[in-house]
Motif scaffolding. Structure first.
Motif, PDB file in Angstrom:
ATOM      1  N   THR A 165      44.199  -8.005 -15.329  1.00  9.42           N
ATOM      2  CA  THR A 165      43.015  -8.132 -15.705  1.00  9.42           C
ATOM      3  C   THR A 165      42.419  -6.937 -15.869  1.00  9.42           C
ATOM      4  OG1 THR A 165      42.666  -7.575 -13.162  1.00  9.42           O
ATOM      5  CG2 THR A 165      42.947 -10.048 -13.727  1.00  9.42           C
TER       6      THR A 165
ATOM      7  N   THR B 277      38.727  -4.357 -16.549  1.00  8.59           N
ATOM      8  CA  THR B 277      37.556  -3.999 -15.712  1.00  8.59           C
ATOM      9  C   THR B 277      36.312  -4.667 -16.405  1.00  8.59           C
ATOM     10  OG1 THR B 277      37.717  -2.085 -17.333  1.00  8.59           O
ATOM     11  CG2 THR B 277      38.211  -1.743 -15.047  1.00  8.59           C
ATOM     12  N   ASN B 278      36.276  -5.306 -17.537  1.00  4.42           N
ATOM     13  CA  ASN B 278      35.315  -6.275 -17.946  1.00  4.42           C
ATOM     14  C   ASN B 278      35.371  -7.701 -17.570  1.00  4.42           C
ATOM     15  OD1 ASN B 278      37.385  -7.262 -19.543  1.00  4.42           O
ATOM     16  ND2 ASN B 278      36.503  -6.650 -21.424  1.00  4.42           N
ATOM     17  N   GLY B 279      36.401  -7.883 -16.709  1.00  9.70           N
ATOM     18  CA  GLY B 279      36.544  -9.280 -16.165  1.00  9.70           C
ATOM     19  C   GLY B 279      37.266 -10.046 -16.917  1.00  9.70           C
ATOM     20  N   GLN B 280      37.665  -9.561 -18.085  1.00 12.94           N
ATOM     21  CA  GLN B 280      38.494 -10.780 -18.918  1.00 12.94           C
ATOM     22  C   GLN B 280      40.007 -10.324 -18.638  1.00 12.94           C
ATOM     23  OE1 GLN B 280      37.502 -12.787 -20.996  1.00 12.94           O
ATOM     24  NE2 GLN B 280      35.382 -12.570 -20.534  1.00 12.94           N
TER      25      GLN B 280
ATOM     26  N   GLY C  45      30.222  -7.094 -19.049  1.00 15.22           N
ATOM     27  CA  GLY C  45      31.167  -8.145 -19.152  1.00 15.22           C
ATOM     28  C   GLY C  45      31.463  -8.384 -20.698  1.00 15.22           C
ATOM     29  N   ARG C  46      32.330  -9.260 -21.159  1.00 15.64           N
ATOM     30  CA  ARG C  46      33.042  -9.308 -22.410  1.00 15.64           C
ATOM     31  C   ARG C  46      33.644  -7.842 -22.783  1.00 15.64           C
ATOM     32  NH1 ARG C  46      30.709 -14.039 -25.632  1.00 15.64           N
ATOM     33  NH2 ARG C  46      29.831 -15.343 -23.896  1.00 15.64           N
ATOM     34  N   VAL C  47      33.144  -6.984 -23.668  1.00 13.84           N
ATOM     35  CA  VAL C  47      33.862  -6.052 -24.140  1.00 13.84           C
ATOM     36  C   VAL C  47      33.610  -5.054 -23.267  1.00 13.84           C
ATOM     37  CG1 VAL C  47      34.537  -6.722 -26.457  1.00 13.84           C
ATOM     38  CG2 VAL C  47      32.243  -5.756 -25.923  1.00 13.84           C
ATOM     39  N   GLU C  48      32.504  -4.983 -22.597  1.00 20.37           N
ATOM     40  CA  GLU C  48      32.114  -3.855 -21.597  1.00 20.37           C
ATOM     41  C   GLU C  48      32.607  -4.213 -20.363  1.00 20.37           C
ATOM     42  OE1 GLU C  48      29.754  -1.350 -22.426  1.00 20.37           O
ATOM     43  OE2 GLU C  48      29.933  -2.574 -24.603  1.00 20.37           O
ATOM     44  N   PRO C  49      32.657  -3.084 -19.507  1.00 22.79           N
ATOM     45  CA  PRO C  49      33.250  -3.441 -18.005  1.00 22.79           C
ATOM     46  C   PRO C  49      31.939  -3.996 -17.404  1.00 22.79           C
ATOM     47  CG  PRO C  49      33.337  -1.091 -18.550  1.00 22.79           C
ATOM     48  CD  PRO C  49      32.574  -1.637 -19.888  1.00 22.79           C
ATOM     49  N   SER C  50      32.317  -4.767 -16.525  1.00 26.67           N
ATOM     50  CA  SER C  50      31.016  -5.691 -15.870  1.00 26.67           C
ATOM     51  C   SER C  50      30.680  -4.788 -14.795  1.00 26.67           C
ATOM     52  CB  SER C  50      31.451  -7.247 -15.356  1.00 26.67           C
ATOM     53  OG  SER C  50      32.969  -7.290 -15.245  1.00 26.67           O
TER      54      SER C  50
ATOM     55  N   THR D  45      33.799 -14.182 -10.840  1.00 28.18           N
ATOM     56  CA  THR D  45      34.670 -13.417  -9.912  1.00 28.18           C
ATOM     57  C   THR D  45      34.031 -13.936  -8.357  1.00 28.18           C
ATOM     58  OG1 THR D  45      35.020 -11.572 -11.309  1.00 28.18           O
ATOM     59  CG2 THR D  45      35.089 -11.172  -8.925  1.00 28.18           C
TER      60      THR D  45
ATOM     61  N   ILE E 231      36.551  -2.896  -8.538  1.00 30.69           N
ATOM     62  CA  ILE E 231      35.391  -3.160  -9.691  1.00 30.69           C
ATOM     63  C   ILE E 231      34.119  -2.526  -9.454  1.00 30.69           C
ATOM     64  CG2 ILE E 231      36.831  -5.169 -10.604  1.00 30.69           C
ATOM     65  CD1 ILE E 231      34.757  -6.898  -8.651  1.00 30.69           C
TER      66      ILE E 231
ATOM     67  N   ILE F 295      41.209 -13.574 -10.174  1.00 31.73           N
ATOM     68  CA  ILE F 295      40.491 -14.118 -11.304  1.00 31.73           C
ATOM     69  C   ILE F 295      41.144 -14.440 -12.562  1.00 31.73           C
ATOM     70  CG2 ILE F 295      38.782 -12.067 -10.264  1.00 31.73           C
ATOM     71  CD1 ILE F 295      39.862 -10.243 -12.631  1.00 31.73           C
TER      72      ILE F 295
END
Lengths: 694, 210
Positions: free
Chosen positions: A512, A514-517, B48-53, B82, B93, B135
């Protein structure tokens, strides 16, 4: 490996047993007076065999049928055959599904050599013009015993025209709805020593848009060119050499949004050199050298600031020398042996490296007739490879005519498909969603690099588990069929088939981010099967009217999924927001994109007094699911399905004078479309065409 | 904003149990099971997506049946897809809350009604390896359908069984990730992440049945 050993022993036992009662005299090709039954194909055994006497499920589509149907591309004509489904791919491509196995398991050959260049496993059938096709040969079921990897589900071989004596030429033009133009020129020459074929085709269309509400067309405008030159020279009656080369190029608009626009280009060529020699009445050989390259190039520009936003390329090459020897000691036995070497490279965007596959192979096939009637084909092929384990693919096929009108046939074989380059070397991160897909071999390095950049939150599958190699997907294919000719005018055939697949390669989450993906990679997990039956008939009961049709029943299921349903572990909701309930085994529908029923019916009517031919062709496929829509990960009866649909085509041709044929037609007469799910059916197409022979 | 419907009040062990144990007058009467539906619990992330959330998690407390900002008195926390539990250790995280209690969770397979007993041996807590509720699509509580619908769908048959910060038990069925839990959500236009879930809370100490 256990599987292989088992099959080796079965295979050799079978050969040995059969060898011990070799006698009798009988020609391998049974003479037959009926015209239809005289069709000969080369794909099934790599030697000319009469279709009607073959122990394998096979089919031939001849030139006349292609011409009368008004087909332009390979997909047009394959879609009308029993058990063949054309499945749309992104951007207008179409792949073939055969015995419920999708395009990545079907080998597509042109004059016996393979086309390369697949997009996520799909080989686009629209790359192939039908303008110079003599016949299309289709062999169903595992054919890796002769063709190695990719022939797991079957083989489609496009045989281009062989020249007749002196100069001949054909000019073909079809135009119609969507601003479609298809122009072909085919010229051939032949004398005692020389054979020459020149073919050129231009095909273009404005494309079509099933979803006018958005900025993108379903298929963007394109134009493509095909050129093929074949030259053969006989040095003597025993020695001939031939050189064939084919070139294909396509240019298509490429849009990602209103502001992101560009172009996508495909360029493909191949060259095939062949030297045939007949040593004596028993021995002959072919030496071949085949080279091909398939490359694509695409870019997107942001119109607003004229900046290049993305640029992708793909460049695959294959070089293959092959030597084949044929030994026919008498009229009832023939041996074919071959050996060759594949050198394959791919360089493309989003790859961790520019990989090379090297694979040497050897195959042997024995084809004999016993007791005057029983035809036996036994063969096997060994493929070595620099990345995965050596594969052995045996096959045995039998055919026995019980009487003049009934014959039974059966075949058992192993098929395999090597991991694709992308499954090994992909290194791709989706720019908008943020997930990453890594090829199996790319995992250790790429994951370490991502960790260093702080992109990895957790590793779920230890990197050490990627030390073992990814195994090829493989299958055991079984066919059991009956051919029945009530009379010369009425024939039936029935084939029951099963493909048991193991080591299917699928993606799973390995880490996994760090961006949740997630980070995905490939692994051998699934086992599945496709099974069903195929029924075909032809009837010429009424003068000048030829009726043919077929039906396929198909069950294509994942074994683990079946077990999970049976154990009551799968649940569904009746509405997206309502509580779940447990499902039964009977609620499991099967694999995506598989219709339980598909059928076709074709009427070809000759009107000799007007020198006309009219034909009406109908194809149908029953409902199927494209994805899990209720969140349980499986296709079950509570999911959203694509409704079953039928396509009706009509064409009319008329001969004028000696050389000219004109035609009109309507494809998709009922104007069926399904914008959301079926992108390869553009709606009703009217066309006119002419064919001039000189 | 979040709405809590004190909807159904479940049939209870109370009557049954109290009638059986009527001769034991000293036992305190058991409290009734609380069956609730929480709608539109908003749990956004930053990036999120390409950035860390990043961004604060939305925390929930079964005892009060409501969202809470308390740093300590919470059971479960949500951010985007999550889900964390108030037990174990930090997963690593960004912006995740400290674990201050001994809450735990496991995923049971069944319907909300069919899960009648807590299997305490299955409880897991968040660790540095990741949250107890894994997740990613297909690993934990949801599936992402991908092309062409792009929907986050709670996996049917997934029941989250919790041990709360107070050592009591609750079972949860997530019903929707979309605002107002539409019957046919549109993955591209409906707003997320708005959790709608049914839960049953066992308010009685030490009772492992629902």
């Amino acid at each position: 490996m256990i599987l292989n050993k088992y099959f080796l022993s079965v295979f050799f036992t079978a050969c040995f047993t059969l060898n011990s009662f070799t006698q009798e005299n009988k020609a391998l090709v049974e003479p037959d007076s009926s015209e239809v039954l005289n069709e000969v194909l080369i794909t099934a055994t790599r030697t000319k065999r009469q279709l009607s006497a073959l122990p394998l499920p096979a089919q031939i589509i001849n030139k006349e049928t292609i011409q009368q149907s008004g087909a332009m591309r390979l997909g047009d004509i394959l879609a009308e055959q029993t058990g063949l489904i054309t499945v749309p791919d992104f951007g207008g491509g179409e792949g073939i599904q055969m015995q419920g196995l999708d395009s990545q398991y079907i080998l597509i050959l042109v004059d016996g050599v393979p086309l390369v260049g697949r997009s996520a496993g799909t080989l686009d059938l629209n790359r192939i013009s039908v303008g110079n096709i003599q016949q299309i040969e289709i062999v169903k079921g595992a054919s890796s015993s002769l063709y190695g990897s990719d022939a797991l589900g079957g083989v489609v071989n496009i045989i281009t025209e062989t020249p007749k004596k002196d100069w001949h030429g054909t000019l073909n033009y079809r135009t119609g709805t969507l601003n479609t133009h298809d122009l072909s020129l085919n010229t051939t020459y032949r004398n005692d020593k020389l054979k020459l074929s020149l073919f050129g085709n231009r095909y273009s269309s404005s494309g079509y848009d099933l979803t006018p509400q958005n900025a993108l067309q379903t298929v963007e405008p394109f134009s493509n060119y095909t050129a093929q030159v074949k030259l053969a020279y006989s040095f003597s009656t025993a020695t001939t050499a031939s050189l064939s080369t084919r070139y294909y190029s396509q240019n298509q608009d490429y849009k990602a949004s209103e502001s992101l626009q560009g172009e996508s280009n495909i360029e493909e060529w191949n060259a095939h050199f062949k030297l045939n020699h007949q040593f004596n009445s028993a021995w002959s050989s072919s030496l071949e050298l085949y080279a091909t390259q398939y490359q694509t190039d695409e870019y997107l520009n942001d119109i607003a600031d004229a900046a290049l936003t993305s640029n992708g390329f793909y460049d695959q090459r294959l070089l293959r020398p092959e030597l084949r020897v044929r030994y026919q000691p008498n009229t009832q036995e023939a041996f074919i042996a071959g050996t060759g070497y594949n050198h394959e490279t791919l360089s493309r965007t989003d790859f961790s490296e520019s990989p090379t596959f090297n694979s040497a192979y050897v195959y042997l096939q024995y084809d004999a007739t016993y007791f005057e009637k029983l035809n036996v084909i036994a063969g096997g092929r060994l493929d070595t490879h620099n990345v995965y384990a050596t594969q052995f693919s045996p096959k045995v096929a039998l055919r026995y005519p019980i009487s003049n009108s009934i014959a039974i046939k059966t075949s058992v074989g192993r098929g395999f498909k090597a991991p694709a380059f992308r499954q090994l070397y992909f290194d791709f991160t989706n720019a908008t969603v943020g997930y990453t897909v890594l090829g199996y071999q790319a995992v250790p390095t790429a994951l370490a690099a991502m960790q260093e950049r702080g992109e990895i939150a957790n590793i779920l599958i230890p990197v050490s588990s990627f030390d073992d190699e990814l195994k090829p997907e493989s299958s055991i294919n079984l066919n059991l069929g009956v051919d029945y000719s009530f009379s010369k005018r009425l024939t039936f055939s029935l084939n029951v088939f099963r493909n048991s697949l193991t080591n299917l390669i699928d993606t799973r989450i390995i880490a996994t981010k760090t961006n949740g993906q997630s980070v995905f990679s490939y692994t051998n997990i699934n086992e599945s099967y496709t099974q069903g039956l195929e029924f075909n008939f032809t009837a010429n009961a009424i003068k000048n009217l030829n009726i043919s049709g077929g039906y396929q029943l198909l069950y294509a299921k994942d074994k683990q999924a079946e077990a999970a349903f049976e154990a009551g572990q799968i649940y569904a909701r009746s509405a997206a927001n309502s509580p779940a309930f447990a499902l039964q085994k009977s609620d499991y529908f099967g694999l995506y994109n598989r219709s339980r029923h598909s059928a076709n019916l074709k009427l070809f009517y000759n009107i000799p007094q007007y020198r006309m031919n009219a034909n009406l062709r109908a194809t149908y496929r029953s409902k199927y699911g494209l994805s899990d829509t209720n969140g349980n990960g499986y296709l079950d009866r509570y999911d959203r399905f694509v409704s079953g649909y039928g396509i009706l085509d009509f064409a009319l041709t008329k001969n004028l004078g000696k050389h000219l044929q004109v035609g009109v037609g309507v494809d998709n007469l009922l104007d069926f479309t399904d914008a959301q799910n079926i992108t390869n059916v553009p709606g009703r197409l009217l066309f006119g065409k002419l064919n001039y022979q000189f | 904003m979040m709405n809590i419907f004190k909807s159904l009040t479940a049939v209870s062990l109370v009557l049954a149990l109290s009638s059986c144990s009527s001769d034991d007058d000293t036992a305190a009467p058991l409290e009734e099971l609380e069956s609730e539906t929480v709608t539109n619990l908003y749990a956004p992330e930053i990036g999120g997506r390409v950035e860390p959330s990043s961004g604060d998690f939305t925390k929930f407390d079964f005892e009060t049946g409501s969202e809470t900002t308390s740093e300590t008195d919470w059971d479960v926390a949500f951010r985007s897809t999550t889900i964390l539990v108030n037990g174990g250790s930090k997963t690593g995280i960004t912006d995740e809350p400290e674990r201050t209690a001994d809450a735990a969770v496991y995923i049971a397979s069944g319907t909300l009604a069919s899960i009648t007993e807590v299997d305490t041996s299955l409880f897991a807590q968040d660790t540095t390896e990741g949250p107890a509720i894994a997740i990613g699509s297909g690993n934990g509580w949801y599936n992402y359908t991908g092309e062409p619908y792009h929907l986050i769908k709670p996996i049917p048959g997934t029941i989250l069984v919790f041990r709360t910060s107070e050592g009591k038990y609750a079972k949860v069925e997530i019903l929707s990730y979309y605002e107002n839990a539409p019957e046919e959500p549109d993955g591209l236009s409906d707003a997320t992440p708005y959790y709608t879930f049914d839960y049953v809370y066992q308010p009685n100490e030490g009772i492992t049945t629902f």
